[in-house]
Design an enzyme around this catalytic site. Structure first.
Site, short mmCIF file in Angstrom:
data_model
loop_
_atom_site.label_atom_id
_atom_site.label_comp_id
_atom_site.label_asym_id
_atom_site.label_seq_id
_atom_site.Cartn_x
_atom_site.Cartn_y
_atom_site.Cartn_z
N GLN A 103 5.55 4.24 11.38
CA GLN A 103 5.08 3.19 10.47
C GLN A 103 5.60 3.49 9.07
OE1 GLN A 103 0.80 1.44 8.87
NE2 GLN A 103 0.91 2.29 10.94
N TYR A 115 -8.80 5.12 4.37
CA TYR A 115 -8.96 3.77 3.83
C TYR A 115 -10.43 3.51 3.44
CZ TYR A 115 -4.33 2.50 5.69
OH TYR A 115 -2.98 2.43 5.98
N SER A 122 3.86 8.22 10.43
CA SER A 122 4.07 7.29 9.33
C SER A 122 4.84 8.00 8.22
CB SER A 122 2.71 6.80 8.80
OG SER A 122 2.87 5.90 7.71
N LEU A 156 4.61 -7.99 3.36
CA LEU A 156 4.65 -9.11 2.42
C LEU A 156 4.95 -8.66 1.00
CD1 LEU A 156 1.63 -11.19 3.78
CD2 LEU A 156 4.08 -11.52 4.23
#
Length: 311
Positions: free
Chosen positions: A170, A51, A145, A201
């Site tokens: 995840q 990230y 993940s 979201l």
């Protein structure tokens, strides 16, 4: 703020996804968001070595140093990192965890997650090295993940007696992306794995910012990044309008609905949404308090059917 468990870890039911740090947020913006999260009772911070081109870990670690024993830091390895490598080979895992510990400025990682399956490495080899890290105290729990149910089954078969096993998975999950419900969530329930939904979201579609027959707001991830623009379809916006009407008829917002619906799933341990401002953090932290009734969940099954898999 309520909490749930990931193995031996106690995590806040609303977490903070740290993918914006070092990318959309500089050091000052990151500090504002992290401090707001701590003030709101959020104790679970999910990042990854990749990230922000490693900047997320570098920015996050110092901000949590004084609260280290009160927070849960999750990070990931395995995705390509420039100058470092990629994958799940034992030698690379040892290199990657040392680099993450250094960037985070900590002696241990609470939840260390394999970012994606590595088809070139036997999962038993990966698990063996992760078990070594747990025994050495560098890592408390391990997770994965973007694993399928079949891959999770293979993992279960590869774990040796008394060895560290994945405690979490995840994957992408939201009211607009229901794919985990067919296989992965049932597998989590069978194996007692905590589930961590990313993109909860739907890249912002479930915030109420995007409306049918209205221009999308500028400066958002959907409008700025081609990868996410594909989710802004008429079909998705039709579902969003129905969900907004459902929430507002009950005196709530679609943001409340997005978080609370995910937390109605027993396997979901924490909803790890990203944020770019303290205001977003405060709204997210408050959004999971709605306890949906069984009749509400039945109605939502009708409003957001499984074919709404476009984000």
């Amino acid at each position: 703020m309520n909490s749930r468990r990931i193995g031996s870890l106690q995590v806040s039911t609303i977490g903070l996804g740290c993918n914006n740090f070092g990318m959309r947020l500089d050091a000052g913006g990151t500090a504002a968001v992290v401090h707001a999260a701590l003030d709101a009772g959020i104790t679970f911070f999910d990042t990854a070595d990749v990230y922000g081109g490693t900047k997320s870990e570098e920015l996050l670690g110092p901000l949590l140093r004084e609260r280290r024993k009160d927070v849960v830091i999750a990070t990931k390895f395995g995705a390509p990192v420039e100058g470092q490598g990629r994958g799940a080979r034992p030698d690379y895992i040892r290199q990657a965890v040392a680099a993450s510990l250094r960037r985070l400025g900590t002696d241990y990682i609470d939840l260390y997650q394999l970012h994606m399956p590595d088809p070139d490495v036997p999962i038993a080899d990966t698990l063996g090295t992760l078990d070594d890290l747990v025994r050495a105290g560098s890592v408390r729990e391990i997770g994965c993940s973007t694993f399928s149910a079949l891959q999770l089954t293979d993992v279960g078969s590869a774990v040796g007696s008394g060895k560290a096993a994945f405690m979490s998975v995840q994957n992408h999950y939201s009211l607009l992306h229901l794919e985990p419900e067919s296989e992965v969530l049932p597998q989590c329930e069978r194996d007692r794995l905590a589930f961590l939904p990313f993109f909860p979201l739907a890249n912002g579609l479930l915030t109420g910012k995007y409306r049918r027959n209205q221009p999308p707001p500028a400066g958002t991830r959907i409008t700025d990044m081609d990868y996410f623009k594909a989710s802004l379809t008429p079909e998705n916006l039709d579902v969003v309008e129905k969900l907004i009407a459902f929430a507002e008829s009950r005196g709530r917002t679609i943001l409340d609905l997005a978080f609370s619906w995910l937390l109605s799933r027993p396997s979901v341990a924490s909803v790890i949404a990203g944020a770019t401002s303290p205001q977003q953090i405060r709204a997210n932290a408050a959004a999971g308090a709605w306890r949906l009734a069984a009749t509400d969940l039945q109605e939502l099954d009708r409003l957001a059917p499984p074919q709404a898999l476009s984000t």
